[in-house]
Scaffold this motif. Structure first.
Motif, mmCIF file in Angstrom:
data_model
loop_
_atom_site.group_PDB
_atom_site.id
_atom_site.type_symbol
_atom_site.label_atom_id
_atom_site.label_comp_id
_atom_site.label_asym_id
_atom_site.label_seq_id
_atom_site.Cartn_x
_atom_site.Cartn_y
_atom_site.Cartn_z
ATOM 1 N N THR A 91 38.251 -32.829 66.588
ATOM 2 C CA THR A 91 39.636 -33.299 66.614
ATOM 3 C C THR A 91 39.947 -34.149 65.387
ATOM 4 O O THR A 91 40.993 -33.975 64.741
ATOM 5 C CB THR A 91 39.894 -34.120 67.894
ATOM 6 N N LEU A 92 39.050 -35.069 65.065
ATOM 7 C CA LEU A 92 39.253 -35.912 63.885
ATOM 8 C C LEU A 92 39.321 -35.073 62.616
ATOM 9 O O LEU A 92 40.182 -35.293 61.756
ATOM 10 C CB LEU A 92 38.132 -36.939 63.783
ATOM 11 N N PHE A 93 38.422 -34.096 62.494
ATOM 12 C CA PHE A 93 38.413 -33.229 61.311
ATOM 13 C C PHE A 93 39.683 -32.397 61.226
ATOM 14 O O PHE A 93 40.304 -32.303 60.163
ATOM 15 C CB PHE A 93 37.175 -32.321 61.350
ATOM 16 N N ALA A 94 40.076 -31.795 62.352
ATOM 17 C CA ALA A 94 41.263 -30.940 62.351
ATOM 18 C C ALA A 94 42.525 -31.737 62.041
ATOM 19 O O ALA A 94 43.393 -31.272 61.293
ATOM 20 C CB ALA A 94 41.404 -30.233 63.703
ATOM 21 N N ASN A 95 42.648 -32.929 62.606
ATOM 22 C CA ASN A 95 43.836 -33.747 62.340
ATOM 23 C C ASN A 95 43.867 -34.259 60.905
ATOM 24 O O ASN A 95 44.937 -34.419 60.324
ATOM 25 C CB ASN A 95 43.911 -34.909 63.325
ATOM 26 N N ALA A 96 42.698 -34.513 60.321
ATOM 27 C CA ALA A 96 42.651 -34.987 58.932
ATOM 28 C C ALA A 96 42.990 -33.875 57.942
ATOM 29 O O ALA A 96 43.496 -34.149 56.857
ATOM 30 C CB ALA A 96 41.270 -35.551 58.623
ATOM 31 N N SER A 138 44.959 -31.049 58.617
ATOM 32 C CA SER A 138 46.126 -30.231 58.944
ATOM 33 C C SER A 138 47.393 -31.017 58.626
ATOM 34 O O SER A 138 47.393 -32.239 58.616
ATOM 35 C CB SER A 138 46.118 -29.826 60.417
ATOM 36 N N LYS A 139 48.465 -30.290 58.393
ATOM 37 C CA LYS A 139 49.722 -30.948 58.064
ATOM 38 C C LYS A 139 50.373 -31.555 59.302
ATOM 39 O O LYS A 139 50.983 -32.606 59.230
ATOM 40 C CB LYS A 139 50.671 -29.947 57.410
ATOM 41 N N GLU A 140 50.257 -30.860 60.437
ATOM 42 C CA GLU A 140 50.880 -31.379 61.657
ATOM 43 C C GLU A 140 50.064 -32.509 62.283
ATOM 44 O O GLU A 140 50.600 -33.503 62.710
ATOM 45 C CB GLU A 140 51.072 -30.255 62.689
ATOM 46 N N GLY A 141 48.771 -32.334 62.390
ATOM 47 C CA GLY A 141 47.921 -33.362 62.968
ATOM 48 C C GLY A 141 48.136 -33.600 64.451
ATOM 49 O O GLY A 141 47.940 -34.690 64.939
ATOM 50 N N GLY A 142 48.530 -32.571 65.186
ATOM 51 C CA GLY A 142 48.842 -32.736 66.598
ATOM 52 C C GLY A 142 47.749 -32.267 67.542
ATOM 53 O O GLY A 142 48.011 -31.980 68.701
ATOM 54 N N TYR A 143 46.515 -32.177 67.074
ATOM 55 C CA TYR A 143 45.439 -31.717 67.937
ATOM 56 C C TYR A 143 44.981 -32.839 68.864
ATOM 57 O O TYR A 143 44.989 -34.000 68.497
ATOM 58 C CB TYR A 143 44.242 -31.243 67.104
ATOM 59 N N LYS A 144 44.585 -32.441 70.061
ATOM 60 C CA LYS A 144 44.044 -33.380 71.040
ATOM 61 C C LYS A 144 42.612 -32.985 71.331
ATOM 62 O O LYS A 144 42.204 -31.841 71.109
ATOM 63 C CB LYS A 144 44.872 -33.363 72.320
ATOM 64 N N ILE A 145 41.845 -33.913 71.871
ATOM 65 C CA ILE A 145 40.427 -33.658 72.131
ATOM 66 C C ILE A 145 40.237 -32.485 73.086
ATOM 67 O O ILE A 145 39.301 -31.709 72.960
ATOM 68 C CB ILE A 145 39.720 -34.934 72.634
ATOM 69 N N TYR A 146 41.170 -32.309 74.025
ATOM 70 C CA TYR A 146 41.042 -31.227 75.005
ATOM 71 C C TYR A 146 41.236 -29.854 74.387
ATOM 72 O O TYR A 146 40.872 -28.853 74.985
ATOM 73 C CB TYR A 146 42.017 -31.447 76.161
#
Length: 84
Positions: A49-54, A56-64
């Protein structure tokens, strides 16, 4: 519950006191599952989640989004009443 109190629900109800059960429930709500695989899965999902949010432009990923198995359902009042 990883052998805490007994191998079956009936054994656990005989061996564990209600105050001890409440303490374990508080621990689980604060720290999460006692299952090692679920703990590893949660840690890996947190890193993903931390990697994907860092990156990506949207940064809307959640751990689930990165956990194939959801958390165990929380205890209900009916579950607690069965322990008394």
């Amino acid at each position: 519950m990883c052998g805490i109190g007994g191998r079956t629900i009936a054994e656990a109800q005989q061996r564990i006191s209600y105050p001890e059960f409440v303490r374990w429930a508080q621990y689980r709500s604060k720290r999460g599952s006692l299952h090692t695989g679920m703990r590893v899965e949660r840690a890996a999902a947190l890193l993903a989640t931390l990697f994907a949010n860092a990156h990506s432009k949207e940064g809307g990923y959640k751990i689930y989004d990165f956990m194939p198995h959801d958390e165990e359902p929380e205890l209900t009042l009916d579950d607690l009443k069965n322990w008394t």
